[in-house]
Design a protein around this motif. Sequence first.
Motif, PDB file in Angstrom:
ATOM      1  N   PRO A 149       0.835  -1.204   0.000  1.00 49.14           N
ATOM      2  CA  PRO A 149       0.000   0.000   0.000  1.00 49.14           C
ATOM      3  C   PRO A 149       0.868   1.252   0.000  1.00 49.14           C
ATOM      4  N   PHE A 150       0.399   2.296  -0.657  1.00 46.72           N
ATOM      5  CA  PHE A 150       1.101   3.581  -0.646  1.00 46.72           C
ATOM      6  C   PHE A 150       0.103   4.701  -0.408  1.00 46.72           C
ATOM      7  N   LYS A 151       0.555   5.676   0.391  1.00 50.88           N
ATOM      8  CA  LYS A 151      -0.324   6.782   0.732  1.00 50.88           C
ATOM      9  C   LYS A 151      -0.076   7.987  -0.163  1.00 50.88           C
ATOM     10  N   SER A 152       1.150   8.066  -0.661  1.00 48.09           N
ATOM     11  CA  SER A 152       1.473   9.235  -1.486  1.00 48.09           C
ATOM     12  C   SER A 152       2.436   8.850  -2.602  1.00 48.09           C
ATOM     13  N   LEU A 153       2.470   9.701  -3.593  1.00 41.96           N
ATOM     14  CA  LEU A 153       3.366   9.490  -4.720  1.00 41.96           C
ATOM     15  C   LEU A 153       4.822   9.628  -4.279  1.00 41.96           C
ATOM     16  N   LYS A 154       5.050  10.537  -3.334  1.00 38.59           N
ATOM     17  CA  LYS A 154       6.408  10.772  -2.832  1.00 38.59           C
ATOM     18  C   LYS A 154       6.988   9.489  -2.234  1.00 38.59           C
ATOM     19  N   LYS A 155       6.160   8.790  -1.462  1.00 39.28           N
ATOM     20  CA  LYS A 155       6.600   7.536  -0.831  1.00 39.28           C
ATOM     21  C   LYS A 155       6.930   6.499  -1.908  1.00 39.28           C
ATOM     22  N   LEU A 156       6.119   6.466  -2.944  1.00 41.29           N
ATOM     23  CA  LEU A 156       6.365   5.508  -4.030  1.00 41.29           C
ATOM     24  C   LEU A 156       7.695   5.814  -4.707  1.00 41.29           C
TER      25      LEU A 156
END
Length: 217
Positions: free
Chosen positions: A69-76
């Motif tokens: 799971p990812f919450k934001s594009l930055k984390k990805l």
Amino acid sequence: MSKVATTAAFVSQKGGVGKSTLARVLAVGAVHRGRRTLLADFDLDQLTCVEWGAARLRGSIEPELDTRPFKSLKKLRKDESVVDFIVADTRGLADDLSTEIAEDSEVVFLPTGVSQDDLRPTLALARKLARRGAEGRLVMVLSKVGRSETQFAKAVEAIEDAGFELLSEHWPQRDGFQNDLDAGRAGREARNPHLREIAERMEEALWSRAMKAKPRA
Ligand SMILES: Nc1ncnc2c1ncn2[C@@H]1O[C@H](COP(=O)(O)OP(=O)(O)O)[C@@H](O)[C@H]1O
Ligand SMILES: [Mg+2]
């Protein structure tokens, strides 16, 4: 070293159109092609792909597929250096995050049903994304297509009239896919040979379109 991964996103303005299903078809296809693949689930309310990934682990389905799971594009983007192909599954409603992901992907698949009710919001979303610079990267996919040829032909015409690209394969309505998904399988991993054949054609169409995509500037 940290070559930027190719990102293929699945977005829509509606839920239930096949985003999570087709995302898994493509992700499984990428792994089978030897790509270091990440299936990124941005739909934190449903976590369809994450739950499926857990079922896949429980069932020891090979090959392994990194599903998170990812919450934001930055984390990805922080994780990107270790993978070379990312499939991003987004929420039912094309919110700001989904739009941001679409804008930052090499190819954006927009699954849609063939009815006007489904096509209208999908085409509206495609126009919005095109205005924001995603033109040339948007690909409509006719999904969960029933038996009416007239309805299908009308949908193809509406997409052509609107000037958008349509994927060469469509995804026919077949309830049998459900059992395989519940067991942690997707696409070419279908146990029924007829379903497998349908899925392999879709996988190939998604994959070759993704490979045609130009790298982000
Ligand atoms: N080809 C198909 N035939 C029948 N049902 C399908 C097909 N593809 C997907 N489904 C089912 O439709 C539902 C919605 O699909 P899903 O991929 O979760 O859509 P989304 O992610 O766009 O909300 C799921 O229950 C899924 O199993
Ligand atoms: Mg979904």
